[in-house]
Write an enzyme that holds these catalytic residues in place. Structure first.
Site, PDB file in Angstrom:
ATOM      1  N   ASP A  14       0.856  -1.180   0.000  1.00  0.00           N
ATOM      2  CA  ASP A  14       0.000   0.000   0.000  1.00  0.00           C
ATOM      3  C   ASP A  14       0.900   1.242   0.000  1.00  0.00           C
ATOM      4  O   ASP A  14       2.121   1.125  -0.183  1.00  0.00           O
ATOM      5  CB  ASP A  14      -0.916  -0.047   1.224  1.00  0.00           C
ATOM      6  CG  ASP A  14      -2.219   0.718   1.026  1.00  0.00           C
ATOM      7  OD1 ASP A  14      -2.345   1.468   0.038  1.00  0.00           O
ATOM      8  OD2 ASP A  14      -3.116   0.568   1.874  1.00  0.00           O
ATOM      9  N   GLU A  16      -0.160   4.575   2.034  1.00  0.00           N
ATOM     10  CA  GLU A  16      -0.389   5.557   3.093  1.00  0.00           C
ATOM     11  C   GLU A  16       0.565   5.404   4.273  1.00  0.00           C
ATOM     12  O   GLU A  16       0.838   6.365   4.986  1.00  0.00           O
ATOM     13  CB  GLU A  16      -1.839   5.482   3.584  1.00  0.00           C
ATOM     14  CG  GLU A  16      -2.852   6.081   2.632  1.00  0.00           C
ATOM     15  CD  GLU A  16      -3.369   5.083   1.604  1.00  0.00           C
ATOM     16  OE1 GLU A  16      -4.292   5.421   0.851  1.00  0.00           O
ATOM     17  OE2 GLU A  16      -2.827   3.956   1.564  1.00  0.00           O
ATOM     18  N   HIS A  66      -2.498  -0.273  -3.711  1.00  0.00           N
ATOM     19  CA  HIS A  66      -2.911   1.099  -3.415  1.00  0.00           C
ATOM     20  C   HIS A  66      -3.746   1.696  -4.537  1.00  0.00           C
ATOM     21  O   HIS A  66      -3.339   1.694  -5.707  1.00  0.00           O
ATOM     22  CB  HIS A  66      -1.686   1.984  -3.184  1.00  0.00           C
ATOM     23  CG  HIS A  66      -2.033   3.427  -2.989  1.00  0.00           C
ATOM     24  ND1 HIS A  66      -2.720   3.886  -1.881  1.00  0.00           N
ATOM     25  CD2 HIS A  66      -1.825   4.516  -3.778  1.00  0.00           C
ATOM     26  CE1 HIS A  66      -2.904   5.190  -1.990  1.00  0.00           C
ATOM     27  NE2 HIS A  66      -2.384   5.596  -3.132  1.00  0.00           N
ATOM     28  N   HIS A 110      -1.704   1.219   6.912  1.00  0.00           N
ATOM     29  CA  HIS A 110      -2.135   2.378   7.701  1.00  0.00           C
ATOM     30  C   HIS A 110      -3.158   1.951   8.739  1.00  0.00           C
ATOM     31  O   HIS A 110      -3.684   0.833   8.699  1.00  0.00           O
ATOM     32  CB  HIS A 110      -2.754   3.431   6.779  1.00  0.00           C
ATOM     33  CG  HIS A 110      -3.768   2.841   5.852  1.00  0.00           C
ATOM     34  ND1 HIS A 110      -5.056   2.550   6.244  1.00  0.00           N
ATOM     35  CD2 HIS A 110      -3.662   2.434   4.566  1.00  0.00           C
ATOM     36  CE1 HIS A 110      -5.705   1.998   5.230  1.00  0.00           C
ATOM     37  NE2 HIS A 110      -4.878   1.908   4.198  1.00  0.00           N
ATOM     38  N   HIS A 122      -8.119   4.757   7.105  1.00  0.00           N
ATOM     39  CA  HIS A 122      -9.366   4.325   6.477  1.00  0.00           C
ATOM     40  C   HIS A 122      -9.361   2.800   6.478  1.00  0.00           C
ATOM     41  O   HIS A 122      -8.348   2.184   6.816  1.00  0.00           O
ATOM     42  CB  HIS A 122      -9.507   4.868   5.042  1.00  0.00           C
ATOM     43  CG  HIS A 122      -8.438   4.415   4.100  1.00  0.00           C
ATOM     44  ND1 HIS A 122      -7.187   4.995   4.052  1.00  0.00           N
ATOM     45  CD2 HIS A 122      -8.416   3.420   3.180  1.00  0.00           C
ATOM     46  CE1 HIS A 122      -6.448   4.388   3.138  1.00  0.00           C
ATOM     47  NE2 HIS A 122      -7.167   3.421   2.598  1.00  0.00           N
ATOM     48  N   GLU A 140      -7.411  -2.817   7.635  1.00  0.00           N
ATOM     49  CA  GLU A 140      -6.951  -3.658   6.530  1.00  0.00           C
ATOM     50  C   GLU A 140      -5.948  -4.711   6.991  1.00  0.00           C
ATOM     51  O   GLU A 140      -5.938  -5.840   6.483  1.00  0.00           O
ATOM     52  CB  GLU A 140      -6.359  -2.770   5.432  1.00  0.00           C
ATOM     53  CG  GLU A 140      -7.422  -1.897   4.770  1.00  0.00           C
ATOM     54  CD  GLU A 140      -6.857  -0.801   3.887  1.00  0.00           C
ATOM     55  OE1 GLU A 140      -5.666  -0.888   3.508  1.00  0.00           O
ATOM     56  OE2 GLU A 140      -7.596   0.149   3.576  1.00  0.00           O
TER      57      GLU A 140
END
Length: 278
Positions: A14, A16, A66, A110, A122, A140
């Site tokens: 990802d 972030e 991502h 994240h 998120h 996640e």
């Protein structure tokens, strides 16, 4: 020591949670600092691959996880790496996971939605306000680790901010955390020098190779309880078979099979994201 020899590793990457990334200007393609963030993501990913290669790992499958999943370039990654790239993947951030992997690594992850100090927090999309599975408030990292656990694959290492490290600890599997930055707010963080982050990755990989790390598993049946940001998001998400509205902006889903539950969650958040009224 590890209970299995590491030869083939799956990496979900990802953005972030990458060091230096704290804004939509970093994480969204076409924005001012995106290219720098993309290159920094590649550098951290390549560091992890190189460190595992030094310790005998021969094959890496990287899933670009991502946004549109078109951020990584295969010619910029170390030899021995293959890349899953592109948007339409049935299992999204977990596309390509199978029992042939000896371990999984999550790079640039994240914190979960609703945490004020988690940088760019998120859970899959901004349509999710709060999400639980079997009573666990998940992000996640947790839901993806459970996917790997369903295939008997341990998550060896997760990188991201210090808030995410707490979610990793809660897995109670021995999974190692690499802290890339310290959260201040959802859009600000205290960044570490890249050389320091590289050192953290090197130490974590060494610890992985000397540790007993277990797969993360949840017990069946699996029960999702999700609160979305707007009532009309539930209206559309109820198209997923088996979903039940439990409030103005909330719904639930239950199933005995984890992969089915995971895919139901993906479908719910995808439909909810597309239904947002502007």
């Amino acid at each position: 020591m590890m209970n299995r020899k590491l030869k083939k590793i799956y990496i979900s990457c990802d953005m972030e949670g990458i060091n230096g990334v704290c804004s939509d200007r970093h994480r969204e393609m076409g924005n001012l600092f995106y290219e720098w963030a993309r290159q920094q993501t590649t550098r951290e990913l390549s560091t992890v691959i190189s460190e595992f290669k030094k310790r005998g790992v021969e094959e890496f499958v990287v899933n670009d996880s991502h946004d549109y999943m078109l951020n990584l370039h295969i010619d910029e990654l170390p030899e021995g790496t293959s890349l899953i790239s592109g948007t339409h993947k049935t299992d999204s951030m977990m596309e390509g996971v199978d029992a042939g992997f000896d371990g999984a690594v999550f790079i640039g992850y994240h914190g979960r939605c609703g945490l004020h100090r988690a940088v760019l927090s998120h859970t899959y999309s901004d349509s999710i306000y709060h999400a639980e599975i079997n009573g666990i408030w998940f992000g996640e990292t947790t839901i993806n680790a459970a996917y790997c656990g369903e295939k008997d694959i341990p998550v060896l290492l997760v990188s991201g901010d210090d808030v995410l490290a707490d979610e990793v600890r809660r897995l109670a599997t021995g999974t190692k955390s690499v802290i890339t930055k310290y959260g201040i707010s959802r859009s600000a963080g205290r960044m570490l020098h890249p050389a320091q982050v590289t050192g953290h990755y090197q130490k974590a990989v060494e610890e992985v190779c000397q540790s007993e790390i277990k797969p993360f598993r949840l017990e069946s049946p699996y029960h999702l309880a999700i609160t979305l940001r707007e009532p009309q998001m539930v209206d559309i998400a109820l198209r997923v078979p088996g979903t039940v509205r439990t409030g103005e902006s909330s719904l639930e889903f239950s199933h005995n099979d984890y992969i089915t539950t995971y895919r139901a969650f993906l479908a719910i958040q995808t439909l909810a994201s597309g239904s947002y009224l502007k």
